[in-house]
Design an enzyme around this catalytic site. Structure first.
Site, PDB file in Angstrom:
ATOM      1  N   ASP A 109     -27.803  14.637   3.123  1.00 21.48           N
ATOM      2  CA  ASP A 109     -28.099  15.570   1.764  1.00 21.48           C
ATOM      3  C   ASP A 109     -28.217  14.405   0.625  1.00 21.48           C
ATOM      4  O   ASP A 109     -29.055  15.243  -0.138  1.00 21.48           O
ATOM      5  CB  ASP A 109     -26.418  16.346   2.194  1.00 21.48           C
TER       6      ASP A 109
ATOM      7  N   ASP B 143     -16.173   9.037  -1.309  1.00 26.46           N
ATOM      8  CA  ASP B 143     -16.005   9.877   0.313  1.00 26.46           C
ATOM      9  C   ASP B 143     -15.440   9.055   1.366  1.00 26.46           C
ATOM     10  O   ASP B 143     -13.786   9.721   1.392  1.00 26.46           O
ATOM     11  CB  ASP B 143     -17.240  10.187   0.695  1.00 26.46           C
TER      12      ASP B 143
END
Length: 878
Positions: free
Chosen positions: A72, A482
């Site tokens: 992404d 993350d």
């Protein structure tokens, strides 16, 4: 384990990015400006192996072992079968086009396997100032050409796991289709991706929006046209395929069809409604179009779903869902058929977060299904597989969950699921943190257990928020989005675990005590807190700290030089000081200021916000405003030089106002702008060059009109570029640091390509040292190194580096060699290259003719070969 992916990193970086346009990305990289020189460097990734969402995996249908993966925000990759690793393909994306590291779709040409296409662009809202593009390559991604689009694409937007939005006509490969978001409809190219035009007969642009009330534009954008699938049984070689299916983000009109090669389109009659079709995969052998549906766009959400089968010959629809709708708490997305055994189909419940993802398999075209795991007696599970995450042990997240949850999970966000079209035993699937696979899939049907392992080496996909390289202990400590961050004792090995105790969702800042580097502090995001942690063993183990009231996020944190005190500027409240327990509010400094420590005086701390520099000499209890006139807009980062009290460097600003690099030698009372540095976003220090006393400086900057990673060994008086046009990694403005133990080594942050580090290949070390003015200079002499950087059947890419090995400036150079096996140069960049018979001559261009002593430049070329491709035996350079 995380349910979110990179959104924070994308939000954090956009304020400091450039909106200006740059020349097209073509096979020839952008040349260096004459105002800069370059130093020879080799680049690698600090190994983490994965770390982010893999929403797409594409197998070529004509050539075995030709596989691509898209991420992404971290670019695209090609599988290397011989090493079982992934090769990054978009490292050449430059600063001005940072959004092109977000890949929303990939297509590999089954007619000409050398051709591959990528639809790129990270956000469709204003977080990404640039439009999307379709990149095309005729050499498997070694080099690219770009076709700009008049709209944006969203590689990191909701719905990015649907697809593929990009498809090549399997019979007439000059024809491609692209499904666009944001109401832009369906687009087509008839010249192999060079130009694109809207398909005006396709009138449904999609109405679905994840959250229409979202004013940021992130969740409120239209998903658009999300996949295109050809029915290869309706065409012959050289003529356009007649029947094409397209999926649209529209719960009432999800599937459309053309039966006249895209001239006209109609809603497919009889289709189910109330869901979004994430995938549409066609089994032409049996005449079935399979569709995986979810009530949401993904990749995190989805509470209900169905799987349907459409008979292309009769128009009959059948609900073949592997679970009753009432029993689903997830949507379906990952979808694949076994091309060797077309009746075999697999689908994933992509949004089954707890207790695990679910994968279903049918060997009778969906009439019946089996599951990857089932309950025996709740909460106990029986599984058809075993998990072996030993190559990336951090995938357990250090967790020991209670049943039915397990660690590592089978996965989550499993929207990419593919069976190798040439090998029914091999399957790959993407998750929110890695790419898993097996080579024993047939055991699913025979009662044996198959092993699932990470198949992700070389695919590095983390957003890097801060970096620290202590003088002793681990060479690198990182703060990542993350997955928190890692302590690397060996850059070439995957650490056993990310930071735990606590495990931040994202670590925003990390620092060590300069004279006591076993003392380390980090701050980050964590639902419910605490959001600061301390280590007394160089980051190997951690204890959670306390936090003052009002904290909402990590912010920045600094350790005093001796490790006895810390200053923390968290999100949500003001700057505080403490010794590792309770915190006391600092005075004289605004909330949200960036904080750092002096690397010599343990009582001195610094802060910066909105153009004003602040100094504390009482351990952070109180700050006084000092220098002003610094960048008031855009992000700014500053650091204090190790071993030099009050020696400070500050980088930052924005294109709309002040932007550059500043230096202070009086503890922040005054700063001097560094001449020649047009823009700078990071600054860091490493081991001094041989014979030098001042640390080497590193920055991600624009110097002499060139964007890149630069090094100075003379306190900023002169700079050399240490990266090149093949190694740009999009946006590198998050953090940078040299290594205090290895001269020339620099660690560079990226927003999606992980941590990259460079080592100088210079002999003797150093640059910019000059010569003794009383000694006549030796004549300029150059040396040549040659490397094949990419090779495929009949073609290759080579890089030739020319280095001035003399002690005087080299004004102009020419390299000559003989091709030993009939190779032919077909295209070249950064040099004028001619070939007569086997003899090749390469001559400098105007912008890279001059090389300072020790400096180098590089040129490249594409070539053809037959039989073998040995390197030239010798070069002449003059």
């Amino acid at each position: 384990m995380r349910r979110t992916r990179h959104l924070l990193a994308g939000l954090a970086l956009t304020a400091g990015l450039l909106a200006g346009a740059a020349p097209d990305v073509t096979a020839a990289p952008t040349p260096l400006a004459t105002a800069t020189t370059s130093a020879p460097y080799s680049w690698k990734n600090v190994r983490i192996d994965g770390g982010g969402f893999v929403p797409g995996i594409v197998f070529n249908r004509a050539e075995k072992n030709l596989v691509y993966a898209r991420t992404d925000i971290g670019g695209a990759y090609r599988w290397n079968r011989s090493t079982a690793t992934w090769t990054p393909l978009l490292d050449s994306v430059d600063w001005d086009h940072w959004g092109h590291t977000g890949v929303v779709a990939l297509a590999s040409d089954s007619v000409d396997p050398n051709r591959v296409y990528a639809a790129v662009g990270t956000y469709t809202n204003d977080w990404d100032p640039g439009n999307g593009a379709v990149l095309r390559s005729a050499d498997r991604g070694a080099t690219w050409q770009r076709a700009d689009l008049p709209f944006k694409l969203g590689g990191n937007m909701p719905g990015r796991g649907m697809g593929e939005r990009l498809a090549i006509d399997p019979h007439r490969n000059s024809v491609l289709y692209l499904g666009a978001p944001s109401g832009n409809g369906l687009w087509r190219s008839t010249d192999s991706g060079a130009t694109w035009a809207k398909v005006t007969s396709f009138t449904n642009p999609g109405s679905y929006r994840q959250d229409p009330t979202d004013t940021s534009g992130y969740n409120s954008d239209q998903q658009g046209v999300v996949w295109v699938t050809f029915d290869e049984s309706t065409g012959t070689a050289g003529t356009a395929t007649r029947t094409i299916y397209a999926g649209v983000g529209d719960k009432d009109n999800a599937v459309h069809r053309s039966t006249d090669a895209g001239a006209t389109w109609t809603r497919l009659p009889g289709q189910p409604t109330g869901y979004l079709a994430h995938k549409g995969v066609l089994d032409a052998a049996n005449g079935y179009l399979y569709l995986a549906y979810s009530d949401k766009a993904g990749p995190y959400d989805g509470g209900k779903g169905q799987v349907w089968r459409y008979a292309t010959a009769t128009g009959a629809w059948q609900n073949i869902s592997p679970a009753a709708e009432a029993d689903t708490y997830y949507g379906f997305s990952g979808l694949t058929v076994d091309r060797q055994h077309p009746g075999t189909v697999m689908v994933s419940g992509y949004s089954s977060w707890y207790p695990d993802t679910q994968i279903f398999r049918s060997t009778d075209s969906g009439a019946s299904w089996t599951r990857a795991w089932d309950y025996t007696s709740y909460p106990d599970r029986t599984e058809r597989y075993t998990m072996d995450a030993s190559s990336a042990p951090w995938l357990t997240w250090g967790a020991s969950p209670a049943p039915p949850e397990k660690s590592p999970k089978l996965g989550w966000m499993t929207e990419a699921l593919e069976i190798d079209p040439f090998d029914s035993n091999r399957m790959m699937y993407g998750t929110g943190a890695t790419l898993y696979g097996t080579t024993e899939l047939a055991r699913w049907d025979t009662g044996g257990k198959f092993t699932i392992r990470p198949m992700v080496q070389g695919l590095e996909e983390t957003a890097v928020l801060d970096l620290a390289s202590p003088p002793t202990g681990a060479p690198l400590i990182s703060a990542l989005g993350d997955i928190g961050g890692f302590r690397h004792t060996d850059l070439t090995q995957v650490p056993s675990m990310m930071f735990t105790g606590p495990n931040f969702t994202s670590t925003t800042s990390v620092d060590f005590a300069e004279t006591e580097p076993d003392t380390v502090v980090r701050a980050g995001h964590l639902d419910g807190g605490p959001r600061v942690a301390f280590s007394t063993d160089n980051g190997a183990n951690w204890r959670a700290g306390q936090e003052p009231s009002g904290v909402t996020g990590g912010g920045t944190v600094a350790a005093s030089a001796d490790g006895g005190r810390f200053v923390w500027s968290p999100d949500g409240t003001g700057v505080h000081t403490g010794t590792g327990g309770a915190w006391t509010a600092s005075t004289g400094i605004p909330a949200g200021a960036t904080v750092e420590s002096d690397r010599v005086d343990p009582l001195t701390f610094y802060g910066f916000k909105s153009g004003t520099f602040y100094v504390s000499t009482d351990g952070g209890a109180s700050f006084t405003a000092k220098a002003t006139g610094l960048p008031a807009e855009g992000p700014a980062r500053f650091k204090a030089v190790p071993g030099r009290k009050g020696d400070l460097w500050l980088a930052g600003g924005s294109t709309a106002s002040t932007y550059g690099l500043w230096h202070s030698t009086d503890g922040g009372a005054a700063f001097t702008r560094v001449a020649g540095v047009d823009q700078a976003d990071t600054v860091g220090f490493g081991k001094a060059a041989p014979g030098a006393s001042y640390p080497a400086l590193y920055t991600s900057a624009r110097i002499g009109g060139v964007r890149g990673i630069f090094r100075s060994t003379d306190a900023g008086a002169s700079w050399v570029r240490v990266n090149d046009d093949a190694h740009q990694w999009g946006w590198t403005g998050g953090a940078i640091t040299g290594d205090p133990r290895v001269y020339g080594r620099v660690y560079v942050s990226t927003n999606g390509r992980g941590i990259v580090y460079g080592d100088t290949t210079e002999t003797g070390g150093g640059d910019g040292g000059g010569t003794d003015p009383g000694t006549p200079p030796a004549p300029g002499v150059c040396s040549v190194t040659y490397a094949v950087t990419g090779q495929w059947a009949g073609g290759f890419t080579a890089r030739v580096t020319v280095r001035n090995t003399g002690t005087a400036r080299l004004d102009g150079w020419t390299v000559r060699w003989t091709q030993p096996a009939g190779q032919r140069v077909t295209q070249a960049w950064n040099a004028a290259v001619t070939q007569t018979g086997a003899e090749v001559t390469a001559t400098h261009l105007s912008y890279n003719a001059t090389l300072a002593p020790g400096a180098s430049t590089a040129f490249g070329f594409n070539g053809t070969w037959t039989g073998t491709n040995p390197p030239p035996a010798a070069f002449t350079c003059a």
